[in-house]
Design a protein around this motif. Structure first.
Motif, PDB file in Angstrom:
ATOM      1  N   LYS A  21       4.414  -5.194  -0.091  1.00 36.29           N
ATOM      2  CA  LYS A  21       5.258  -4.065  -0.489  1.00 36.29           C
ATOM      3  C   LYS A  21       5.560  -3.176   0.725  1.00 36.29           C
ATOM      4  O   LYS A  21       6.631  -2.590   0.823  1.00 36.29           O
ATOM      5  CB  LYS A  21       4.567  -3.248  -1.596  1.00 36.29           C
TER       6      LYS A  21
ATOM      7  N   THR B 160       5.768   7.149  -2.281  1.00 38.20           N
ATOM      8  CA  THR B 160       5.576   5.905  -3.027  1.00 38.20           C
ATOM      9  C   THR B 160       4.424   5.154  -2.383  1.00 38.20           C
ATOM     10  O   THR B 160       4.492   4.780  -1.217  1.00 38.20           O
ATOM     11  CB  THR B 160       6.857   5.062  -2.982  1.00 38.20           C
TER      12      THR B 160
ATOM     13  N   LEU C  22       8.150  -5.040   2.926  1.00 37.04           N
ATOM     14  CA  LEU C  22       9.499  -4.941   2.369  1.00 37.04           C
ATOM     15  C   LEU C  22      10.055  -3.523   2.480  1.00 37.04           C
ATOM     16  O   LEU C  22      11.212  -3.280   2.162  1.00 37.04           O
ATOM     17  CB  LEU C  22       9.497  -5.362   0.894  1.00 37.04           C
ATOM     18  N   GLY C  23       9.220  -2.578   2.885  1.00 31.75           N
ATOM     19  CA  GLY C  23       9.653  -1.193   3.004  1.00 31.75           C
ATOM     20  C   GLY C  23       9.790  -0.495   1.662  1.00 31.75           C
ATOM     21  O   GLY C  23      10.466   0.526   1.556  1.00 31.75           O
ATOM     22  N   GLU C  24       9.168  -1.045   0.605  1.00 33.81           N
ATOM     23  CA  GLU C  24       9.329  -0.466  -0.729  1.00 33.81           C
ATOM     24  C   GLU C  24       8.300   0.608  -1.030  1.00 33.81           C
ATOM     25  O   GLU C  24       8.448   1.358  -1.988  1.00 33.81           O
ATOM     26  CB  GLU C  24       9.272  -1.551  -1.794  1.00 33.81           C
ATOM     27  N   VAL C  25       7.238   0.674  -0.254  1.00 33.06           N
ATOM     28  CA  VAL C  25       6.281   1.776  -0.408  1.00 33.06           C
ATOM     29  C   VAL C  25       6.145   2.475   0.944  1.00 33.06           C
ATOM     30  O   VAL C  25       6.404   1.894   1.992  1.00 33.06           O
ATOM     31  CB  VAL C  25       4.887   1.308  -0.908  1.00 33.06           C
ATOM     32  N   ASP C  26       5.758   3.756   0.880  1.00 35.02           N
ATOM     33  CA  ASP C  26       5.605   4.524   2.111  1.00 35.02           C
ATOM     34  C   ASP C  26       4.295   4.200   2.808  1.00 35.02           C
ATOM     35  O   ASP C  26       4.187   4.313   4.029  1.00 35.02           O
ATOM     36  CB  ASP C  26       5.668   6.019   1.797  1.00 35.02           C
TER      37      ASP C  26
ATOM     38  N   ALA D  39      -5.831  -2.699  -7.227  1.00 36.02           N
ATOM     39  CA  ALA D  39      -6.436  -2.366  -8.514  1.00 36.02           C
ATOM     40  C   ALA D  39      -7.948  -2.312  -8.354  1.00 36.02           C
ATOM     41  O   ALA D  39      -8.519  -3.069  -7.569  1.00 36.02           O
ATOM     42  CB  ALA D  39      -6.047  -3.420  -9.547  1.00 36.02           C
TER      43      ALA D  39
ATOM     44  N   PRO E 194      -1.301   6.879  -6.656  1.00 31.43           N
ATOM     45  CA  PRO E 194      -0.575   5.640  -6.345  1.00 31.43           C
ATOM     46  C   PRO E 194       0.515   5.374  -7.381  1.00 31.43           C
ATOM     47  O   PRO E 194       0.429   5.849  -8.515  1.00 31.43           O
ATOM     48  CB  PRO E 194      -1.663   4.566  -6.418  1.00 31.43           C
ATOM     49  N   ASP E 195       1.554   4.638  -6.959  1.00 30.84           N
ATOM     50  CA  ASP E 195       2.610   4.255  -7.876  1.00 30.84           C
ATOM     51  C   ASP E 195       2.381   2.860  -8.437  1.00 30.84           C
ATOM     52  O   ASP E 195       2.997   2.466  -9.417  1.00 30.84           O
ATOM     53  CB  ASP E 195       3.957   4.297  -7.158  1.00 30.84           C
ATOM     54  N   THR E 196       1.520   2.112  -7.781  1.00 28.19           N
ATOM     55  CA  THR E 196       1.222   0.767  -8.272  1.00 28.19           C
ATOM     56  C   THR E 196      -0.170   0.356  -7.830  1.00 28.19           C
ATOM     57  O   THR E 196      -0.625   0.710  -6.744  1.00 28.19           O
ATOM     58  CB  THR E 196       2.271  -0.254  -7.782  1.00 28.19           C
ATOM     59  N   LEU E 197      -0.871  -0.346  -8.733  1.00 27.32           N
ATOM     60  CA  LEU E 197      -2.203  -0.865  -8.430  1.00 27.32           C
ATOM     61  C   LEU E 197      -2.068  -2.368  -8.264  1.00 27.32           C
ATOM     62  O   LEU E 197      -1.973  -3.099  -9.236  1.00 27.32           O
ATOM     63  CB  LEU E 197      -3.175  -0.518  -9.570  1.00 27.32           C
ATOM     64  N   GLU E 198      -2.036  -2.830  -7.028  1.00 22.36           N
ATOM     65  CA  GLU E 198      -1.688  -4.216  -6.750  1.00 22.36           C
ATOM     66  C   GLU E 198      -2.822  -5.180  -7.077  1.00 22.36           C
ATOM     67  O   GLU E 198      -3.991  -4.819  -7.028  1.00 22.36           O
ATOM     68  CB  GLU E 198      -1.286  -4.354  -5.283  1.00 22.36           C
ATOM     69  N   GLU E 199      -2.424  -6.426  -7.391  1.00 20.18           N
ATOM     70  CA  GLU E 199      -3.410  -7.404  -7.872  1.00 20.18           C
ATOM     71  C   GLU E 199      -4.257  -7.984  -6.741  1.00 20.18           C
ATOM     72  O   GLU E 199      -5.329  -8.491  -6.973  1.00 20.18           O
ATOM     73  CB  GLU E 199      -2.736  -8.517  -8.665  1.00 20.18           C
TER      74      GLU E 199
END
Lengths: 266, 248
Positions: A188, A148, A191-195, A153, A175-180
């Protein structure tokens, strides 16, 4: 909204400097005393990229402590917003940009005094949660669809830099998300939500123990250079020069490297 | 009134009409629009299934903690959506209270999926439906239900055959409000679901990012969103809202 913001900021600044002027009416006009050792007086307004907030505030406090009659005001914002404000006539003495493009806007308008100098650099780093649970080792892990991953972006500067290093390394990122923005990508990770996420080295430093940074050689393909200059319309060129000297001094460079920036290589 | 209308007029005035078609036919636009419509509709359906019973409890039951329950239901209305997104992370994220169990047991993670978009939108939009339906239930005459009960109908039959038809306009109005709110959801979505074209990039996210590099494109995307919202409201107004008014 983007169009309205600089105008508002300019209005805010105007009223700010107006207040400073009325507090010490005679100081502003006859302010400048030449750099070395002399007492600096008056008001100094520094426009600097948001990523420099901590370092420049510290350096500013130092300069004010050495010169009790000097008052330094900072305007920290995105470099493009600052460049717009300066070309629209905002009263600034020093401009420190987070990239050459926005400095180019100011020099292009003939508002810089002399040639800008690069005083520090920032490179991308891989940020992972503490203990690196997914065992990320380098940029090639960003091609692993099972992880993850967050990158910025491509519309924002850190995303443009990320695209550059992926291209240079010949990696198709998954990538799983392209952050703003870069802070959102870092959050992220915290928070430990992405590797792993691709952020700037200075951001990793600012996050402290909450993330670990991993450097990678491909980062050299997207080095962010920070140029600084004094401005032609400065009301206080002596103090402006002194601030520039402080930033480029050994103490200034140490403060920058402590914050995760690095000294210019060229 | 001008305060509410002028920004919308501004969009129309500043719109790059000559570039409208090339901007609209970019594949990302269709992708984001489809994702927005699908996820907002799913969020509305979930809200109906979960929200109507909650509204019934709030309006009809004599439960003791009702006022506390109502306060809890309305919290997402006043909570900044970004905070809602962080809260969802703490519960459903990979490191969250429930999310960690899901991840360790089934190797399944919710964030950064379309499911996360629907959850974020439901969290923010469902209170609108609950409040509308509760208002409609309060306004409806409970004696009809009593009459049905005395005639031998059980509670489920009464609810289905008497209560629901009575409050149908309120439910419809609530569903439209809920859908519109879900369609425009930004903060909780970008925080909890992230932003990836095709999976989690809804129209509001696409507008925000386009604004960073391509303001003209952002205006075009905004116009599309505005047109969809207006069309939906006008369409439904004639069918339901116009007759009974919004019961809030």
């Amino acid at each position: 909204m983007r169009r309205a913001l600089p105008a508002l900021a300019v209005a805010g600044l105007l009223s700010l400097t107006a207040c400073g002027g009325s507090a010490s009416p005679d100081a502003a006009g006859t302010s400048s005393s030449s750099g070395s050792g002399g007492e600096l007086t008056g008001t100094l307004t520094v426009f600097a990229a948001a990523s420099l907030t901590d370092v420049f505030t510290g350096l500013g406090d130092q300069l004010m402590a050495e010169n009790p009659d000097l008052d330094i005001t900072f305007n920290f914002a995105g470099s493009s917003a600052l460049a717009t404000q300066i070309t629209q006539g905002a009263p600034a003495d020093v401009f420190a940009s987070a990239n050459q493009t926005q400095m180019g806007v100011v020099t292009g308008a003939g508002l810089a005094e002399g040639d800008p100098t690069v005083f520090t650099e920032n490179v991308l780093e891989i940020a992972v949660p503490p203990d690196n649970p997914a065992d990320v080792t380098g940029l090639s892990d960003f091609a692993d669809a099972d992880l993850t991953l967050a990158v910025c972006a491509p519309d924002v500067p850190c995303g443009a830099a990320a695209e550059q290093v992926f291209e240079a390394a010949g990696i198709t990122a998954q990538p799983d998300t392209l952050e703003e923005d870069v802070r959102a990508a870092l959050t992220k990770v915290e928070l430990g939500e992405v590797d792993a996420a691709l952020v700037y080295a200075s951001d990793v430093q600012a996050a402290g123990d909450q993330v670990e940074g991993i450097g990678f050689p491909e980062a050299e393909d997207a080095v962010n250079e920070y140029p600084i200059c004094t401005l032609a319309g400065s009301q206080n060129p002596g103090a402006a020069r002194a601030f520039l000297d402080l930033v480029e001094s050994e103490a200034g460079q140490r403060a920058l490297t402590d914050a995760g920036f690095r000294s210019p290589t060229s | 009134m001008a305060f509410l209308v002028l920004p919308l007029l501004g969009l129309l005035v500043r719109a790059p009409w000559s570039e409208l078609w090339p901007q609209l036919t970019q594949p990302q636009v269709g992708q984001a629009l489809r994702l927005s419509l699908v996820s907002a509709t799913l969020a509305t359906l979930v809200s109906l299934v979960l929200g109507v019973p909650i509204a019934w409890v709030l309006a009809r039951s004599t439960l003791r903690g009702r006022s506390v329950l109502r306060a809890l239901v309305t919290v997402p209305l006043v909570l900044p959506p970004v905070v809602g997104g962080v809260a969802l992370f703490l519960v459903l994220g990979r490191q969250g209270i429930l999310g960690r169990w899901l991840y360790e047991t089934f190797d399944y993670t919710i964030p950064f999926t379309t499911t996360a978009v629907v959850i974020a939108e439901t969290f923010v939009a469902m209170p609108f439906l609950v409040i509308s339906v509760e208002g409609a239930l309060r306004a409806a005459d409970a004696r009809f239900e009593d009459a049905a009960a005395t005639l031998g109908a059980d509670r489920w039959t009464t609810f289905r055959r008497v209560t629901l038809p009575l409050v149908a306009p309120g439910v419809a109005a609530g569903a439209v409000l809920c859908w519109a709110r879900a369609l425009g959801e930004f903060g909780a979505t970008i925080t909890f679901a992230g932003n990836f074209p095709g999976t989690t990039q809804t129209m509001p996210l696409a507008v925000y990012l386009a604004l960073q590099s391509n303001p003209e494109g952002a205006i075009v995307l905004s116009l599309v969103l505005l047109a969809v919202s207006l069309a939906t409201l006008l369409l439904l107004r004639d069918r339901w809202l116009g007759r009974s008014g919004v019961p809030t």
